[in-house]
Design a protein around this motif. Structure first.
Motif, PDB file in Angstrom:
ATOM      1  N   VAL A  65      38.594 -27.455-104.201  1.00 24.78           N
ATOM      2  CA  VAL A  65      38.083 -28.842-103.581  1.00 24.78           C
ATOM      3  C   VAL A  65      38.397 -28.742-102.055  1.00 24.78           C
ATOM      4  O   VAL A  65      39.941 -28.333-101.911  1.00 24.78           O
ATOM      5  N   VAL A  66      37.617 -28.675-101.018  1.00 20.68           N
ATOM      6  CA  VAL A  66      38.278 -28.865 -99.689  1.00 20.68           C
ATOM      7  C   VAL A  66      38.498 -30.169 -99.196  1.00 20.68           C
ATOM      8  O   VAL A  66      37.488 -31.137 -99.344  1.00 20.68           O
ATOM      9  N   ARG A  67      39.586 -30.180 -98.607  1.00 20.03           N
ATOM     10  CA  ARG A  67      40.023 -31.443 -98.032  1.00 20.03           C
ATOM     11  C   ARG A  67      40.038 -31.533 -96.660  1.00 20.03           C
ATOM     12  O   ARG A  67      40.647 -30.721 -96.067  1.00 20.03           O
ATOM     13  N   ILE A  68      39.674 -32.385 -95.597  1.00 16.99           N
ATOM     14  CA  ILE A  68      40.308 -32.428 -94.197  1.00 16.99           C
ATOM     15  C   ILE A  68      41.391 -33.143 -94.026  1.00 16.99           C
ATOM     16  O   ILE A  68      41.465 -34.328 -94.529  1.00 16.99           O
ATOM     17  N   LEU A  69      42.394 -32.616 -93.555  1.00 17.81           N
ATOM     18  CA  LEU A  69      43.667 -33.093 -93.150  1.00 17.81           C
ATOM     19  C   LEU A  69      43.805 -33.639 -91.977  1.00 17.81           C
ATOM     20  O   LEU A  69      44.456 -34.572 -91.457  1.00 17.81           O
ATOM     21  N   LYS A  70      43.190 -32.903 -90.970  1.00 18.01           N
ATOM     22  CA  LYS A  70      43.041 -33.405 -89.662  1.00 18.01           C
ATOM     23  C   LYS A  70      42.010 -33.079 -89.063  1.00 18.01           C
ATOM     24  O   LYS A  70      41.262 -32.015 -89.189  1.00 18.01           O
ATOM     25  N   ASP A  71      41.275 -33.843 -88.233  1.00 17.54           N
ATOM     26  CA  ASP A  71      39.915 -33.698 -87.750  1.00 17.54           C
ATOM     27  C   ASP A  71      40.131 -33.332 -86.119  1.00 17.54           C
ATOM     28  O   ASP A  71      41.348 -33.281 -85.608  1.00 17.54           O
TER      29      ASP A  71
END
Ligand SMILES: O=P(O)(O)OC[C@H]1O[C@H](OP(=O)(O)OP(=O)(O)O)[C@H](O)[C@@H]1O
Ligand SMILES: Nc1nc2[nH]cnc2c(=O)[nH]1
Ligand SMILES: [Mg+2]
Length: 180
Positions: free
Chosen positions: A81-87
């Motif tokens: 599962v890939v999560r964006i933690l900071k854009d």
């Protein structure tokens, strides 16, 4: 050598030499692209060290931006599962993007990232990865710049961690299996 490392794969000198070559190649390839602007994007946290060194080997104006994505958590296996933690902090529309990655393993992180970044309409997008594991899954990802091919072992150092440790080793080595 650190006690938890079974073998050094790439020394500090070898890494510096290869990063210098990639920087020189980017300088040549993007000489005419400077008008649109070049943005180096690093995937936190592992690739920050590579990008910091690479940026200083590129003799063109470059911007640096960061995105945080995590799929490995504290383990040695991708969670899938890939999560964006900071854009990103800036827009990349119309810019030449170079994604700096420390390692391409299952390809999950880069597949997700390239899809996500492409949807923002950059002028171009290329990948510079310091390390690439030879596995079937990542074979489809097109990397313009590859530092080294590496064995399918769990490796640490020069940004690569295990449970947040070993990122500050100046070399890249294989972690002893009894540690993880
Ligand atoms: O090709 P993949 O199998 O997706 O693996 C590669 C990714 O795994 C690591 O990041 P991680 O998720 O461990 O986060 P970190 O950079 O904070 O260590 C590494 O920095 C790459 O981004
Ligand atoms: N530290 C580390 N992180 C990874 N992420 C994907 N593959 C690896 C690896 O071999 N080592
Ligand atoms: Mg990690």
């Amino acid at each position: 050598m650190h006690n938890d490392i079974s073998e050094i794969l790439f020394t500090e000198e070898q890494i510096a030499g290869r990063v210098g070559e990639i920087g020189a190649a980017i300088t040549r390839d993007y000489a005419d692209a400077a008008d649109e602007g070049i943005v180096l994007i690093s995937v936190l946290r592992g690739a920050a060290i590579f990008m910091a060194d690479l940026a200083r080997q590129i003799d063109l104006p470059v911007e640096m931006d960061y995105m945080a994505i995590s799929s490995y958590g504290n383990g040695a296996k991708s969670s899938g599962v890939v999560r964006i933690l900071k854009d990103l902090s800036s827009e990349i529309e119309g810019r030449h993007v170079i994604v700096a990655e420390d390692i391409l393993d299952s390809g999950l992180t880069l597949t997700y990232l390239l899809k996500n970044l492409s949807s923002r309409q950059p002028a171009s997008i290329a990948v510079a990865t310091l390390l690439r594991k030879k596995t079937l899954a990542q074979a489809k990802i097109d990397c313009k710049y590859i530092g080294f091919e590496c064995p399918d072992e769990f490796i640490v150092g020069y940004g690569l961690d295990f449970a947040e440790r070993y990122r500050n080793l100046p070399y890249i080595g294989i972690l002893k299996p009894e540690i993880y």
